[in-house]
Design a protein around this motif. Structure first.
Motif, PDB file in Angstrom:
ATOM      1  N   SER A 217       0.815  -1.218   0.000  1.00 42.66           N
ATOM      2  CA  SER A 217       0.000   0.000   0.000  1.00 42.66           C
ATOM      3  C   SER A 217       0.846   1.265   0.000  1.00 42.66           C
ATOM      4  N   GLY A 218       2.091   1.176   0.464  1.00 36.75           N
ATOM      5  CA  GLY A 218       2.925   2.371   0.595  1.00 36.75           C
ATOM      6  C   GLY A 218       2.480   3.289   1.710  1.00 36.75           C
ATOM      7  N   ALA A 219       1.640   2.774   2.614  1.00 45.41           N
ATOM      8  CA  ALA A 219       1.083   3.596   3.689  1.00 45.41           C
ATOM      9  C   ALA A 219       2.153   4.000   4.699  1.00 45.41           C
ATOM     10  N   LEU A 220       1.999   5.209   5.253  1.00 51.17           N
ATOM     11  CA  LEU A 220       2.837   5.633   6.360  1.00 51.17           C
ATOM     12  C   LEU A 220       2.322   4.992   7.646  1.00 51.17           C
ATOM     13  N   LYS A 221       3.174   4.938   8.625  1.00 51.20           N
ATOM     14  CA  LYS A 221       2.841   4.225   9.863  1.00 51.20           C
ATOM     15  C   LYS A 221       2.571   5.227  10.983  1.00 51.20           C
ATOM     16  N   THR A 222       1.315   5.259  11.418  1.00 49.96           N
ATOM     17  CA  THR A 222       0.933   6.156  12.501  1.00 49.96           C
ATOM     18  C   THR A 222       0.697   5.406  13.808  1.00 49.96           C
ATOM     19  N   GLY A 223       0.895   4.098  13.790  1.00 48.11           N
ATOM     20  CA  GLY A 223       0.764   3.289  14.996  1.00 48.11           C
ATOM     21  C   GLY A 223       1.595   2.032  14.872  1.00 48.11           C
ATOM     22  N   ARG A 224       2.206   1.637  15.984  1.00 52.69           N
ATOM     23  CA  ARG A 224       3.011   0.409  16.017  1.00 52.69           C
ATOM     24  C   ARG A 224       2.815  -0.281  17.364  1.00 52.69           C
ATOM     25  N   LYS A 225       2.952  -1.599  17.373  1.00 54.64           N
ATOM     26  CA  LYS A 225       2.909  -2.327  18.629  1.00 54.64           C
ATOM     27  C   LYS A 225       4.169  -2.046  19.441  1.00 54.64           C
ATOM     28  N   GLY A 226       4.026  -2.196  20.737  1.00 51.07           N
ATOM     29  CA  GLY A 226       5.183  -2.134  21.597  1.00 51.07           C
ATOM     30  C   GLY A 226       5.890  -3.477  21.609  1.00 51.07           C
ATOM     31  N   SER A 227       7.173  -3.469  21.952  1.00 44.57           N
ATOM     32  CA  SER A 227       7.942  -4.712  21.934  1.00 44.57           C
ATOM     33  C   SER A 227       8.744  -4.881  23.216  1.00 44.57           C
ATOM     34  N   SER A 228       8.943  -6.143  23.576  1.00 43.09           N
ATOM     35  CA  SER A 228       9.778  -6.504  24.728  1.00 43.09           C
ATOM     36  C   SER A 228      10.673  -7.662  24.317  1.00 43.09           C
TER      37      SER A 228
ATOM     38  N   ASN B 105      10.545 -12.709  22.063  1.00 42.52           N
ATOM     39  CA  ASN B 105      10.117 -11.402  21.564  1.00 42.52           C
ATOM     40  C   ASN B 105       8.616 -11.289  21.761  1.00 42.52           C
ATOM     41  N   ILE B 106       8.189 -10.175  22.348  1.00 39.86           N
ATOM     42  CA  ILE B 106       6.775  -9.974  22.672  1.00 39.86           C
ATOM     43  C   ILE B 106       6.284  -8.679  22.044  1.00 39.86           C
ATOM     44  N   ARG B 107       5.098  -8.719  21.432  1.00 42.20           N
ATOM     45  CA  ARG B 107       4.483  -7.529  20.825  1.00 42.20           C
ATOM     46  C   ARG B 107       3.090  -7.334  21.427  1.00 42.20           C
ATOM     47  N   VAL B 108       2.789  -6.073  21.762  1.00 39.49           N
ATOM     48  CA  VAL B 108       1.507  -5.742  22.393  1.00 39.49           C
ATOM     49  C   VAL B 108       0.977  -4.420  21.867  1.00 39.49           C
ATOM     50  N   LYS B 109      -0.303  -4.179  22.078  1.00 42.89           N
ATOM     51  CA  LYS B 109      -0.927  -2.945  21.605  1.00 42.89           C
ATOM     52  C   LYS B 109      -1.004  -1.851  22.652  1.00 42.89           C
ATOM     53  N   THR B 110      -0.982  -2.214  23.931  1.00 43.51           N
ATOM     54  CA  THR B 110      -1.164  -1.200  24.973  1.00 43.51           C
ATOM     55  C   THR B 110      -0.059  -1.278  26.021  1.00 43.51           C
ATOM     56  N   ASN B 111       0.160  -0.164  26.700  1.00 44.99           N
ATOM     57  CA  ASN B 111       1.127  -0.128  27.793  1.00 44.99           C
ATOM     58  C   ASN B 111       0.720  -1.063  28.922  1.00 44.99           C
ATOM     59  N   GLU B 112      -0.571  -1.133  29.188  1.00 45.74           N
ATOM     60  CA  GLU B 112      -1.063  -1.986  30.268  1.00 45.74           C
ATOM     61  C   GLU B 112      -0.756  -3.451  29.991  1.00 45.74           C
ATOM     62  N   GLU B 113      -0.992  -3.861  28.730  1.00 46.36           N
ATOM     63  CA  GLU B 113      -0.725  -5.249  28.371  1.00 46.36           C
ATOM     64  C   GLU B 113       0.769  -5.540  28.410  1.00 46.36           C
ATOM     65  N   GLN B 114       1.585  -4.582  28.006  1.00 50.28           N
ATOM     66  CA  GLN B 114       3.026  -4.775  28.044  1.00 50.28           C
ATOM     67  C   GLN B 114       3.502  -4.979  29.481  1.00 50.28           C
ATOM     68  N   LYS B 115       2.964  -4.213  30.402  1.00 47.46           N
ATOM     69  CA  LYS B 115       3.339  -4.344  31.807  1.00 47.46           C
ATOM     70  C   LYS B 115       2.843  -5.666  32.386  1.00 47.46           C
ATOM     71  N   ARG B 116       1.635  -6.096  31.970  1.00 51.48           N
ATOM     72  CA  ARG B 116       1.083  -7.364  32.467  1.00 51.48           C
ATOM     73  C   ARG B 116       1.961  -8.542  32.051  1.00 51.48           C
ATOM     74  N   ILE B 117       2.328  -8.577  30.788  1.00 53.80           N
ATOM     75  CA  ILE B 117       3.170  -9.669  30.306  1.00 53.80           C
ATOM     76  C   ILE B 117       4.550  -9.600  30.948  1.00 53.80           C
ATOM     77  N   ASP B 118       5.050  -8.411  31.150  1.00 49.23           N
ATOM     78  CA  ASP B 118       6.355  -8.244  31.796  1.00 49.23           C
ATOM     79  C   ASP B 118       6.351  -8.858  33.192  1.00 49.23           C
ATOM     80  N   ARG B 119       5.266  -8.623  33.937  1.00 46.47           N
ATOM     81  CA  ARG B 119       5.168  -9.197  35.286  1.00 46.47           C
ATOM     82  C   ARG B 119       5.150 -10.722  35.235  1.00 46.47           C
ATOM     83  N   ILE B 120       4.442 -11.275  34.264  1.00 42.60           N
ATOM     84  CA  ILE B 120       4.358 -12.732  34.142  1.00 42.60           C
ATOM     85  C   ILE B 120       5.736 -13.324  33.843  1.00 42.60           C
ATOM     86  N   VAL B 121       6.429 -12.737  32.875  1.00 43.16           N
ATOM     87  CA  VAL B 121       7.742 -13.276  32.485  1.00 43.16           C
ATOM     88  C   VAL B 121       8.724 -13.188  33.647  1.00 43.16           C
TER      89      VAL B 121
END
Length: 374
Positions: A173-184, A253-269
């Motif tokens: 599509s050649g689209a620009l990126k205005t959103g990306r998942k967070g990574s851990s 490698n972990i990818r998430v959409k929200t800060n809350e989810e990133q923190k939740r998975i971080d606690r589990i790991v």
């Protein structure tokens, strides 16, 4: 034809020569010697075109970063580009086949880096007025999570008004990126107990067996509805087949959409426990890049880019993607950020990595006009 695009078209062969110049300087993220050699070629281009010696940010483990500055003004436009690649020396070669240019990092993202240099050069040569300062950071460790450049980027972001990222646009599509998942990124080191696999098997405690159980659990946390993915991308352990393995390491490698989810998975790991007595687990790593979520200011920036694109007869789109970039860092600090302004092509991290020659004028002119419109 738009005069900026016409300028780029006239210099297309020189742009291709510059792309070849830095693509052939292979620069694996974990090879400081090679990456610094590529950085010196980029420095050479700054001197050649601008008579300017970019500031060098010296690093011990990774390649040195470069900071180029142009123009004056109260506001700052931060350009982000990296010149490290995922490829080891000799994995790929530079070649041109019809409309395609192949090579290690040509799409991700040396092509975009050269386009950014020529966008600034067009501003200079065409004497296009600019009332803002441009800071162009060329970093050397993005492919491994920006461990040494992260603080540099964040320091610049604190005093920047806009951030433009030279990663490639969305394939197709050649689209620009205005959103990306967070990574851990995490590594889990497992220590068990070695024993002879034939005579004393019961006395051993297998680190590889523990790794397998942890892998099954971790992968089970993937939730496509939430946009959460857990990928165990590396497994190392053991040695001789007649020995119960006492060591193993898994990389995640972990990818998430929200800060809350990133923190939740971080606690589990970080709270993982062994399944058997006598084993120990050590978790290294953590949250690497926060999610880049579309906000009001980012939307305004895309709207301007779309308007500029129409002047070039381009119908620009936007997209949310799963991959992360250094744009995640600037966006999380509240800086209006637009990603995907680099070269158009296909095959990121694949052996068919390439850019399209006929898209170079459009994308370089788009970046140049966007900078001039801010």
């Amino acid at each position: 034809m738009d005069r900026i695009k016409e300028y780029i078209v006239q210099h297309k062969d020189q742009i291709l020569a510059d792309i070849r110049y830095i693509v052939e300087a292979e620069s694996p993220s974990n090879n400081k010697k090679l990456t610094d050699a590529c950085g010196r070629r980029i420095q050479d281009l700054f001197r050649r075109y601008f008579n300017y010696q970019a500031a060098e940010i010296v690093e011990e483990k990774y390649g040195n970063h470069l900071r180029f500055e142009y123009g004056t003004g109260k506001e700052t436009i931060l350009l982000l580009s990296h010149f490290d690649t995922v490829w080891n020396k000799g994995d790929l070669i530079f070649k041109v086949e019809e409309n395609k240019v192949y090579g290690p990092g040509v799409l991700d993202m040396k092509g975009g880096l050269i386009q950014a240099i020529w966008a600034i050069k067009a501003l200079v040569d065409l004497e296009i007025p600019l009332n803002k300062r441009i800071v162009f950071l060329c970093t050397s460790d993005e492919e491994v999570g920006s461990p040494s450049s992260k603080h540099v980027i964040e320091m610049e972001a604190k005093i920047s008004n806009y951030a433009l990222v030279m990663e490639p646009p969305v394939v197709g599509s050649g689209a620009l990126k205005t959103g990306r998942k967070g990574s851990s990124r995490y590594f889990i080191d497992i220590k068990g107990k070695a024993a002879h696999a034939g005579n004393n098997h019961k006395d051993g405690i297998s680190a590889i067996k523990e790794a397998a159980e942890q892998i099954v659990f971790l992968e089970s946390l993937t939730d496509y509805k939430k946009g959460t993915t857990i990928n165990v991308g590396s497994v190392k352990g053991g040695g001789k087949l007649n020995v119960v393995p006492d060591t193993a390491t898994i990389g995640i490698n972990i990818r998430v959409k929200t800060n809350e989810e990133q923190k939740r998975i971080d606690r589990i790991v970080k709270s993982l426990a062994p399944h058997q007595e006598g084993l120990t687990l050590k978790v290294r790593g953590g949250m690497n890049r926060p999610p880049m979520n579309r906000n009001k200011e980012g939307a305004k920036l895309f709207k301007l880019a779309r308007k500029v694109a129409r002047d070039l007869d381009m119908d620009l789109k936007e997209a949310y993607v799963g991959g992360g970039s250094d744009g995640n860092l600037t966006a999380n600090m509240g800086v209006p950020t637009l990603d995907g302004l680099g070269a158009v092509g296909k095959g990121i991290h694949a052996k068919n990595e390439h850019i399209l020659i006929n898209e170079i004028p459009n994308r370089t002119a788009l970046l140049c006009k966007l900078i001039g419109s801010l």
